[in-house]
Scaffold this active site. Sequence first.
Site, PDB file in Angstrom:
ATOM      1  N   CYS A 115       2.884   5.789   6.570  1.00 32.05           N
ATOM      2  CA  CYS A 115       2.617   6.053   5.157  1.00 32.05           C
ATOM      3  C   CYS A 115       2.351   7.336   4.712  1.00 32.05           C
ATOM      4  O   CYS A 115       2.384   7.703   3.648  1.00 32.05           O
ATOM      5  CB  CYS A 115       1.612   5.086   4.698  1.00 32.05           C
ATOM      6  SG  CYS A 115       2.125   3.230   4.625  1.00 32.05           S
ATOM      7  N   HIS A 264      -0.430   7.253  -2.265  1.00 33.87           N
ATOM      8  CA  HIS A 264       0.663   6.383  -1.518  1.00 33.87           C
ATOM      9  C   HIS A 264       0.425   4.930  -2.010  1.00 33.87           C
ATOM     10  O   HIS A 264      -0.680   4.670  -2.114  1.00 33.87           O
ATOM     11  CB  HIS A 264       0.355   6.415  -0.108  1.00 33.87           C
ATOM     12  CG  HIS A 264       1.038   5.190   0.538  1.00 33.87           C
ATOM     13  ND1 HIS A 264       2.139   4.990   0.399  1.00 33.87           N
ATOM     14  CD2 HIS A 264       0.331   4.370   1.382  1.00 33.87           C
ATOM     15  CE1 HIS A 264       2.303   3.864   1.084  1.00 33.87           C
ATOM     16  NE2 HIS A 264       1.329   3.352   1.631  1.00 33.87           N
ATOM     17  N   ASN A 294       4.803  -1.794  -1.016  1.00 33.06           N
ATOM     18  CA  ASN A 294       4.429  -0.582  -0.297  1.00 33.06           C
ATOM     19  C   ASN A 294       6.092  -0.350   0.406  1.00 33.06           C
ATOM     20  O   ASN A 294       6.313  -0.777   1.036  1.00 33.06           O
ATOM     21  CB  ASN A 294       3.544  -0.984   0.471  1.00 33.06           C
ATOM     22  CG  ASN A 294       3.270   0.239   1.465  1.00 33.06           C
ATOM     23  OD1 ASN A 294       3.857   1.036   1.639  1.00 33.06           O
ATOM     24  ND2 ASN A 294       1.932   0.058   2.243  1.00 33.06           N
TER      25      ASN A 294
HETATM   26  N1  ACO Z   1      -0.595 -15.350   0.484  1.00 31.56           N
HETATM   27  C1  ACO Z   1      -1.632 -16.190   0.722  1.00 31.56           C
HETATM   28  N2  ACO Z   1      -2.556 -16.037   1.531  1.00 31.56           N
HETATM   29  C2  ACO Z   1      -2.661 -15.064   2.430  1.00 31.56           C
HETATM   30  C3  ACO Z   1      -1.651 -14.072   2.370  1.00 31.56           C
HETATM   31  C4  ACO Z   1      -0.537 -14.360   1.277  1.00 31.56           C
HETATM   32  N3  ACO Z   1       0.257 -13.580   1.534  1.00 31.56           N
HETATM   33  N4  ACO Z   1      -1.888 -13.184   3.284  1.00 31.56           N
HETATM   34  C5  ACO Z   1      -2.966 -13.557   3.969  1.00 31.56           C
HETATM   35  N5  ACO Z   1      -3.651 -14.698   3.336  1.00 31.56           N
HETATM   36  C6  ACO Z   1      -4.855 -15.145   3.599  1.00 31.56           C
HETATM   37  C7  ACO Z   1      -5.275 -15.026   4.784  1.00 31.56           C
HETATM   38  O1  ACO Z   1      -4.884 -15.941   5.929  1.00 31.56           O
HETATM   39  C8  ACO Z   1      -6.822 -15.299   4.844  1.00 31.56           C
HETATM   40  O2  ACO Z   1      -7.008 -16.758   4.597  1.00 31.56           O
HETATM   41  P1  ACO Z   1      -8.598 -17.158   5.315  1.00 31.56           P
HETATM   42  O3  ACO Z   1      -9.325 -16.855   4.504  1.00 31.56           O
HETATM   43  O4  ACO Z   1      -8.169 -18.578   5.177  1.00 31.56           O
HETATM   44  O5  ACO Z   1      -8.542 -16.809   6.662  1.00 31.56           O
HETATM   45  C9  ACO Z   1      -7.118 -14.860   3.312  1.00 31.56           C
HETATM   46  O6  ACO Z   1      -5.848 -14.621   2.433  1.00 31.56           O
HETATM   47  C10 ACO Z   1      -7.636 -13.563   3.292  1.00 31.56           C
HETATM   48  O7  ACO Z   1      -6.869 -12.529   3.796  1.00 31.56           O
HETATM   49  P2  ACO Z   1      -7.339 -11.075   3.922  1.00 31.56           P
HETATM   50  O8  ACO Z   1      -6.344 -10.325   5.096  1.00 31.56           O
HETATM   51  O9  ACO Z   1      -8.544 -10.838   4.415  1.00 31.56           O
HETATM   52  O10 ACO Z   1      -6.911 -10.440   2.614  1.00 31.56           O
HETATM   53  P3  ACO Z   1      -7.381  -9.460   2.035  1.00 31.56           P
HETATM   54  O11 ACO Z   1      -8.083  -9.523   0.668  1.00 31.56           O
HETATM   55  O12 ACO Z   1      -7.832  -8.137   2.889  1.00 31.56           O
HETATM   56  O13 ACO Z   1      -5.767  -8.851   1.471  1.00 31.56           O
HETATM   57  C11 ACO Z   1      -4.194  -7.029   2.137  1.00 31.56           C
HETATM   58  C12 ACO Z   1      -4.703  -8.279   2.424  1.00 31.56           C
HETATM   59  C13 ACO Z   1      -3.442  -7.161   0.742  1.00 31.56           C
HETATM   60  C14 ACO Z   1      -3.348  -6.730   3.278  1.00 31.56           C
HETATM   61  C15 ACO Z   1      -5.218  -5.922   1.899  1.00 31.56           C
HETATM   62  O14 ACO Z   1      -6.248  -5.955   3.193  1.00 31.56           O
HETATM   63  C16 ACO Z   1      -4.893  -4.643   2.023  1.00 31.56           C
HETATM   64  O15 ACO Z   1      -3.993  -4.041   1.338  1.00 31.56           O
HETATM   65  N6  ACO Z   1      -5.041  -3.824   3.377  1.00 31.56           N
HETATM   66  C17 ACO Z   1      -4.694  -2.334   3.150  1.00 31.56           C
HETATM   67  C18 ACO Z   1      -3.368  -1.994   3.476  1.00 31.56           C
HETATM   68  C19 ACO Z   1      -3.032  -0.593   3.523  1.00 31.56           C
HETATM   69  O16 ACO Z   1      -3.665   0.070   2.945  1.00 31.56           O
HETATM   70  N7  ACO Z   1      -1.989  -0.230   4.527  1.00 31.56           N
HETATM   71  C20 ACO Z   1      -1.869   1.143   4.864  1.00 31.56           C
HETATM   72  C21 ACO Z   1      -0.479   1.510   4.714  1.00 31.56           C
HETATM   73  S1  ACO Z   1       0.710   0.619   5.311  1.00 31.56           S
HETATM   74  C22 ACO Z   1       1.298   1.602   6.488  1.00 31.56           C
HETATM   75  O17 ACO Z   1       0.901   2.665   7.070  1.00 31.56           O
HETATM   76  C23 ACO Z   1       2.515   1.074   7.298  1.00 31.56           C
END
Ligand code: ACO
Length: 337
Positions: A115, A264, A294
């Site tokens: 990213c 980003h 993304n």
């Molecule tokens: N649909 C429904 N439920 C989902 C999904 C989905 N697509 N994905 C995960 N869940 C569930 C999980 O299983 C979990 O369930 P549980 O509570 O029963 O265990 C619950 O939702 C919460 O999951 P989290 O992973 O804790 O969700 P979070 O609120 O953290 O959101 C996300 C996830 C969107 C990925 C977020 O953490 C995020 O944006 N992180 C940063 C991403 C980023 O900045 N990446 C850097 C750049 S990418 C790169 O460099 C390649």
Amino acid sequence: MYASKIVSVGYYVPENVVTNKDLEKLMDTSDAWIIERTGIQERRHIKPGDGNTTSVMGVKAAKNALEKAGMDADEIDLIVFATLSPTLYFPGGGVEVQEMLTKRTIPALDIRNQCSGFVYGLSVADQFIKTGMYKNVLVIGSENHSGGLDMTTRGRGVSVIFGDGAGAIVMSRAEEGDSSSILSTHLHSEGKHKKELMLEGPSTQVWVPELMQINPETEYLPYHPHMNGQYVFKHAVTRFSEVINEGLEANGLSVSDIDLLIPHQANLRISQFIQKRFSLSENQVFNNIQKYGNTTAASIPIALAEAVEEDKLQRGDLLVLAAFGSGFTWGSAIIRW
Ligand code: ACO
């Protein structure tokens, strides 16, 4: 020492729109969950047979940028190509761009900073132009994520986020008296977090037949990306803030000098957090993750191209680019537009 400037910005996204509702048919997810957690409404995916690859999309974005600059591809002295999803494992996509774009045997450099790839690439181009080694550099960020995602419920934490697309800029030596220039770039890495956001295989550590076995640690197949979402989120908001401040301080500027911030496009919630932390208005932070998801190395140049199309930038404005991603790597660019 010379100065460099951005001459033009181009982009390309595949026609195929994949909505959150489309994903509901493939995995246990919902439009409401995706919008609430990420802000994403739809993304673009390459369709098998549509002729697109990471390199082909990169070339389309580059041609768009060259056309806007009124330049011929043969005027380019260096290609800098950033991606985490190269068409071939090796060689990198840069040489494919060279093959498709120009008859000259110009150098092609591949950037592997996920990213942060575009900001790293821009910084590399800036150094080559500053020293006088090259006059015109093409910086491309392009990604074909859809080909490598786990489109089942097991992969939903990652696969709903990413989209395909490409963006490109033409950078050139700034002329005497030119007010627009890259003021500075700031790059960082901290490899101890590498396993929090990674794709393991194929690699020299994970080779056939391990590729086909679930990794007990990540519970993923090694050829699909693995992300510890909350861990990445927490580090992202801290590092984004630090590296924006670092860039401003290096130039004797403050937050009140920012005309436009293009972060980003990792997650709309991350952008909103930064906006709030810096007390910026909605108009001062450009987001288009709602439409494209993304697109990793492509996200900043696609957003920049759209910001220019939408007249969000005027000559002399202070533009700040900031990125954070897998590695972890992060960086910023402070630009007088
Ligand atoms: N649909 C429904 N439920 C989902 C999904 C989905 N697509 N994905 C995960 N869940 C569930 C999980 O299983 C979990 O369930 P549980 O509570 O029963 O265990 C619950 O939702 C919460 O999951 P989290 O992973 O804790 O969700 P979070 O609120 O953290 O959101 C996300 C996830 C969107 C990925 C977020 O953490 C995020 O944006 N992180 C940063 C991403 C980023 O900045 N990446 C850097 C750049 S990418 C790169 O460099 C390649």
